[in-house]
Design an enzyme around this catalytic site. Structure first.
Site, PDB file in Angstrom:
ATOM      1  N   HIS A   1      42.001  37.355  24.627  1.00  0.00           N
ATOM      2  CA  HIS A   1      41.726  38.270  25.741  1.00  0.00           C
ATOM      3  C   HIS A   1      42.697  39.439  25.619  1.00  0.00           C
ATOM      4  O   HIS A   1      43.905  39.264  25.735  1.00  0.00           O
ATOM      5  CB  HIS A   1      41.924  37.529  27.074  1.00  0.00           C
ATOM      6  CG  HIS A   1      41.798  38.412  28.283  1.00  0.00           C
ATOM      7  ND1 HIS A   1      40.844  38.229  29.267  1.00  0.00           N
ATOM      8  CD2 HIS A   1      42.515  39.499  28.679  1.00  0.00           C
ATOM      9  CE1 HIS A   1      40.980  39.149  30.194  1.00  0.00           C
ATOM     10  NE2 HIS A   1      41.995  39.932  29.874  1.00  0.00           N
TER      11      HIS A   1
ATOM     12  N   ARG B   1      41.555  48.251  39.860  1.00  0.00           N
ATOM     13  CA  ARG B   1      42.731  48.120  40.729  1.00  0.00           C
ATOM     14  C   ARG B   1      43.975  47.910  39.870  1.00  0.00           C
ATOM     15  O   ARG B   1      43.888  47.801  38.659  1.00  0.00           O
ATOM     16  CB  ARG B   1      42.545  46.906  41.637  1.00  0.00           C
ATOM     17  CG  ARG B   1      42.271  45.644  40.823  1.00  0.00           C
ATOM     18  CD  ARG B   1      42.373  44.371  41.608  1.00  0.00           C
ATOM     19  NE  ARG B   1      41.811  43.249  40.891  1.00  0.00           N
ATOM     20  CZ  ARG B   1      42.427  42.556  39.943  1.00  0.00           C
ATOM     21  NH1 ARG B   1      43.646  42.883  39.564  1.00  0.00           N
ATOM     22  NH2 ARG B   1      41.828  41.539  39.342  1.00  0.00           N
TER      23      ARG B   1
ATOM     24  N   VAL C   1      47.901  42.124  38.283  1.00  0.00           N
ATOM     25  CA  VAL C   1      49.093  41.275  38.421  1.00  0.00           C
ATOM     26  C   VAL C   1      50.080  41.541  37.278  1.00  0.00           C
ATOM     27  O   VAL C   1      51.287  41.607  37.468  1.00  0.00           O
ATOM     28  CB  VAL C   1      48.674  39.783  38.423  1.00  0.00           C
ATOM     29  CG1 VAL C   1      49.881  38.863  38.336  1.00  0.00           C
ATOM     30  CG2 VAL C   1      47.844  39.455  39.657  1.00  0.00           C
TER      31      VAL C   1
HETATM   32  P1  ADP Z   1      36.603  36.634  35.925  1.00  0.00           P
HETATM   33  O1  ADP Z   1      36.227  37.928  36.552  1.00  0.00           O
HETATM   34  O2  ADP Z   1      36.084  35.439  36.668  1.00  0.00           O
HETATM   35  O3  ADP Z   1      38.079  36.548  35.603  1.00  0.00           O
HETATM   36  P2  ADP Z   1      35.969  37.410  33.157  1.00  0.00           P
HETATM   37  O4  ADP Z   1      34.651  37.916  32.743  1.00  0.00           O
HETATM   38  O5  ADP Z   1      37.077  38.410  33.274  1.00  0.00           O
HETATM   39  O6  ADP Z   1      35.815  36.575  34.522  1.00  0.00           O
HETATM   40  O7  ADP Z   1      36.431  36.278  32.155  1.00  0.00           O
HETATM   41  C1  ADP Z   1      37.577  35.497  32.378  1.00  0.00           C
HETATM   42  C2  ADP Z   1      37.876  34.650  31.155  1.00  0.00           C
HETATM   43  O8  ADP Z   1      36.743  33.802  30.853  1.00  0.00           O
HETATM   44  C3  ADP Z   1      38.117  35.425  29.872  1.00  0.00           C
HETATM   45  O9  ADP Z   1      39.443  35.890  29.766  1.00  0.00           O
HETATM   46  C4  ADP Z   1      37.776  34.378  28.853  1.00  0.00           C
HETATM   47  O10 ADP Z   1      38.814  33.428  28.752  1.00  0.00           O
HETATM   48  C5  ADP Z   1      36.581  33.671  29.447  1.00  0.00           C
HETATM   49  N1  ADP Z   1      35.297  34.287  29.011  1.00  0.00           N
HETATM   50  C6  ADP Z   1      34.585  35.241  29.662  1.00  0.00           C
HETATM   51  N2  ADP Z   1      33.474  35.597  28.972  1.00  0.00           N
HETATM   52  C7  ADP Z   1      33.468  34.844  27.842  1.00  0.00           C
HETATM   53  C8  ADP Z   1      32.584  34.734  26.692  1.00  0.00           C
HETATM   54  N3  ADP Z   1      31.479  35.456  26.600  1.00  0.00           N
HETATM   55  N4  ADP Z   1      32.915  33.843  25.719  1.00  0.00           N
HETATM   56  C9  ADP Z   1      34.028  33.093  25.825  1.00  0.00           C
HETATM   57  N5  ADP Z   1      34.888  33.132  26.852  1.00  0.00           N
HETATM   58  C10 ADP Z   1      34.634  34.001  27.865  1.00  0.00           C
END
Ligand code: ADP
Length: 448
Positions: A209, A292, A295
């Site tokens: 990420h 925004r 953290v």
């Molecule tokens: P939220 O808004 O609930 O935090 P995100 O879309 O930002 O959701 O995703 C949070 C985490 O979920 C990512 O950092 C990753 O770890 C996992 N994730 C999200 N999309 C995928 C994907 N397409 N494949 C694998 N992991 C994912």
């Protein structure tokens, strides 16, 4: 125009963070608080305080009429929403502005567009940001899910359109899991967000990420401030973040940074924002944009020397960004540990009275926390109680400094995740930076 008085519509460490920035800008501060937070540090340090409701978030920190009334009562000319609570609520941003109070954040329509993840992906595509392959709209029924999954290729991830905090996300490794994943993602989304729309993405196997911090002003200037790596996660929630990412080089940084900066320039985006990507095999895939303050903003502040909150406030007051892209220099390495009031093994929340608090100190150490000796962690809110941020000349030094700081910090007698951080810092994977988003979860499974 510079603001005279800012109402901080939040609590905890972020309320204090905003309060400090206001003080350095000679702006008066107003703390709002619930009845459970009367003794909180942000309430103690603000110039004025208003108790706006009972302990539950819906009675207090999410109570829009009470917050607007408080702002009018004290004559605040701006509201800072902090992180969480109403910070990504476009209705709130609109209502604040309709009362002739400045909302310190982006325009309501940008919050709205990025808050709906299906819409966000459509917008991101139009702006030239690379996406995770996935459905183009919401998945209405199981038949539709089957068709989409076949096209995308298994494994697939079903995600809530209104998602946040890792909720409403379910994996289907193959067709036989799909119905259960679809049904449970939909019902979790409905329960958590009151919106059962879900969409589908390819489930990336071992991504990292990586997110890019951007900033825009009302004159159309945009700058990126490099990336933060937030792959050390549990239940899709960040535990440790670092900047820069150990996985990318300067050329890649410039490339993704410029894509992000150009995209927000096209939008006419105002204020701070973060574009989040998954990174696998040298490719970036957009997952969402947070409209925004984040953290983990202090690690970017540490390596750039830029105060993001002051910058955010001045931009909302109509000023241009105080620096240009070429002025942004990355210096050394920074890591943040999120310390939660939770058992470090079971992750069960551990609210209660803190009788002993000792903050580590020394060169390159920063604590963002609302904790003090005698503070009672209320059971009603997020369990994040402190962020330990360490900055050093390089990653190796940063890890050594952080290990020592974790040894020195004392938050007793409640349980905290300090021991989890100590554990992570001792691993060879942390040492060489070779983790991905599933590493911590697997490590925890194997330990138990
Ligand atoms: P939220 O808004 O609930 O935090 P995100 O879309 O930002 O959701 O995703 C949070 C985490 O979920 C990512 O950092 C990753 O770890 C996992 N994730 C999200 N999309 C995928 C994907 N397409 N494949 C694998 N992991 C994912």
């Amino acid at each position: 125009m510079v603001f005279k008085k800012i109402l901080i519509a939040n609590r905890g460490d972020v309320a204090l963070r905003v309060l400090r920035a206001c003080k350095e800008l000679n702006i008066q501060t107003v703390a709002i608080h619930s009845t459970a937070d009367s003794e909180a540090m942000h309430v103690r340090l603000a110039d004025e305080t208003v108790c706006i409701g009972g302990p539950s978030s819906s009675e207090s920190y999410l109570n829009i009429p009470a917050i607007i009334t408080a702002a009018q009562l004290v004559g605040a000319d701006a509201i800072h929403p902090g992180v969480g609570f109403l910070s990504e609520n476009s209705d709130f941003a609109e209502i604040v502005e309709a009362h002739n109070i400045v909302f310190i954040g982006p325009k309501a329509d940008h919050i709205k567009c990025m808050g709906d993840k299906i819409q966000a992906k459509i917008t991101a595509k139009e702006l030239g940001i690379p996406l995770v392959p996935g459905s183009k709209s919401d998945i209405v029924d199981f038949k539709n899910a089957l068709i989409e999954a076949k096209e995308i290729g298994y494994p697939v991830l079903i995600k809530a359109a209104s998602g946040g905090g890792g909720r409403g996300m379910k994996v289907a490794m193959s067709e036989k899991d799909l119905e259960a994943a679809f049904t449970s993602a939909k019902s979790e989304a409905k329960a958590a967000f009151g919106d059962d729309r879900v969409y589908m993405e390819r489930y990336l196997q071992k991504p990292r990420h990586i997110e890019v911090q951007i900033i825009g002003d009302k004159f159309g200037n945009t700058v990126h401030l490099g990336e933060r790596e937030c792959s050390i996660q549990r239940r899709h929630q960040k535990v440790i973040e670092e900047a820069p990412s150990p996985a990318i080089d300067q050329t890649t940084r410039d490339k993704i940074g410029n894509i992000a900066s150009l995209a927000v320039a096209k939008m006419g985006y105002l204020g701070l924002g973060t574009i989040e990507f998954l990174y696998e095999d040298g490719q970036f895939f957009f997952i969402e944009m947070n409209t925004r303050l984040q953290v983990e903003h202090p690690i970017t502040e540490a390596i750039t020397g830029i105060d993001l909150v002051k910058e955010q406030i001045m931009i909302a007051a109509g000023q241009p960004i105080s620096f240009k892209q070429d002025d942004v220099k990355f210096n050394g390495h920074a890591i943040e540990c999120r310390i939660n009031a939770e058992d470090p093994k079971t992750f069960i929340p551990s609210p209660g009275k803190i009788t002993q608090f000792h903050s580590p100190c020394g060169l390159g150490i920063r604590i963002e926390s609302c904790v003090y000796s005698g503070y009672v962690v209320p059971p009603y809110y997020d369990s994040l109680i402190a962020k330990l941020i360490v900055h050093a000349s390089d990653r190796e030094q940063c890890i050594l400094r952080l290990k020592q700081a974790l040894k020195e910090i004392v938050i007793e007698p409640i349980s905290t995740t300090i021991d989890l951080h100590k554990d992570i810092l001792e691993t060879s994977v942390m040492k060489d930076g070779s983790y991905d988003i599933r590493w911590l979860e697997n490590k925890l499974l194997n330990n138990n």
